[in-house]
Scaffold this active site. Structure first.
Site, PDB file in Angstrom:
ATOM      1  N   ASP A 113       0.861  -1.177   0.000  1.00 56.60           N
ATOM      2  CA  ASP A 113       0.000   0.000   0.000  1.00 56.60           C
ATOM      3  C   ASP A 113       0.905   1.237   0.000  1.00 56.60           C
ATOM      4  O   ASP A 113       2.097   1.147   0.312  1.00 56.60           O
ATOM      5  CB  ASP A 113      -0.894  -0.041   1.239  1.00 56.60           C
ATOM      6  CG  ASP A 113      -1.738   1.200   1.400  1.00 56.60           C
ATOM      7  OD1 ASP A 113      -2.378   1.617   0.428  1.00 56.60           O
ATOM      8  OD2 ASP A 113      -1.748   1.748   2.519  1.00 56.60           O
ATOM      9  N   ASP A 163      -0.274   5.172   0.872  1.00 60.61           N
ATOM     10  CA  ASP A 163      -0.583   6.117   1.957  1.00 60.61           C
ATOM     11  C   ASP A 163      -0.773   5.368   3.274  1.00 60.61           C
ATOM     12  O   ASP A 163      -1.593   4.453   3.365  1.00 60.61           O
ATOM     13  CB  ASP A 163      -1.868   6.885   1.635  1.00 60.61           C
ATOM     14  CG  ASP A 163      -1.764   7.658   0.336  1.00 60.61           C
ATOM     15  OD1 ASP A 163      -1.226   8.773   0.362  1.00 60.61           O
ATOM     16  OD2 ASP A 163      -2.205   7.132  -0.706  1.00 60.61           O
ATOM     17  N   ASP A 195      -2.085  -0.997   5.884  1.00 62.22           N
ATOM     18  CA  ASP A 195      -2.442  -0.456   7.201  1.00 62.22           C
ATOM     19  C   ASP A 195      -3.936  -0.334   7.418  1.00 62.22           C
ATOM     20  O   ASP A 195      -4.358   0.085   8.494  1.00 62.22           O
ATOM     21  CB  ASP A 195      -1.817   0.936   7.388  1.00 62.22           C
ATOM     22  CG  ASP A 195      -2.510   2.006   6.551  1.00 62.22           C
ATOM     23  OD1 ASP A 195      -2.985   3.002   7.144  1.00 62.22           O
ATOM     24  OD2 ASP A 195      -2.588   1.850   5.328  1.00 62.22           O
TER      25      ASP A 195
END
Length: 226
Positions: free
Chosen positions: A12, A14, A175
């Site tokens: 990922d 961001d 996240d």
């Protein structure tokens, strides 16, 4: 830490590789100002990142994370957001600690790597370039690369195909709940970074199966397994 196994690594963007919240918050607040809305704190905006720009803007207009429908001004605010985000894309965004060292070590191990993000492609490549990490990745799948985005597994599967690595031989590092859902649907193990954005903390508390590692710790685990 037990040794890890993975032939390919998907990340990922961001909240995983890059803390882009300061610039996202700036773009959100300029967009809100254009429509006559009050500014929001960066702390609040951080809680709403992870499901793409449109969802972020809709949450900002509504003033809350959980929304049943998009506010009527979402389309206009999103258009303004794209203009403002282009202007401040990497003013204050930065790599999380250990990311560059971890990527260096993973590249030295010969692991093919890709970025899979819900961020639009118009911003993904320029942000990776501005932060000096574009060259680490053999593929980039953005939120508008396919007709679907995370938590749909298709972006992860497409990235694995682009790298030439079997889906079952990849790890996904993220996240958010969207990351967790996409990895689970794709049949990929998920490594969760211990920082990122706080909006999905409760979801991970309810489903704690993911390993929690920084990028440099991930590199150490793969090195020990080699």
């Amino acid at each position: 830490m037990k040794p890890l196994q993975a032939s390919g690594l998907l990340f990922d963007l961001d909240g995983t590789l890059v803390d882009s919240a300061p610039d996202l918050a700036t773009a959100v607040n300029h967009s809100l100002a254009d429509l006559g809305h009050a500014a929001l704190s960066e702390t609040r905006v951080r809680q709403w990142i992870g499901d793409g720009a449109r969802r972020l803007v809709a949450r900002a207009i509504a003033g809350r994370r959980d929304i049943d429908a998009e506010p009527p001004e979402t389309e206009a605010a999103l258009a303004r957001f794209f203009v403002h985000y282009h202007d401040c894309l990497c003013d204050r965004s930065q790599l999380y600690p250990g990311v560059r060292d971890g990527l260096d070590r993973l590249r030295a191990l010969g692991r093919p790597m890709a970025v899979v993000t819900n961020k639009p492609a118009a911003f993904t490549g320029p942000l990776l370039e501005a932060l000096g990490i574009a060259g680490y990745f053999g593929a980039t799948v953005s939120g508008d690369t396919l007709g679907v985005k995370k938590p749909d597994p298709a972006p992860l599967i497409h990235a694995a195909d682009q790298l030439g690595v079997a889906v079952g031989d990849c790890l996904y590092v993220g996240d958010s709940a969207a990351d967790q859902g996409a990895a689970a649907a794709a049949g990929m193990p998920l490594v969760r970074v211990p920082y990122g954005y706080p909006g999905d903390d409760a979801i991970f508390a309810d489903h704690p199966a993911a390993m929690t590692l920084t990028i440099d710790q991930l590199a150490t685990g793969l090195t020990n397994a080699s």
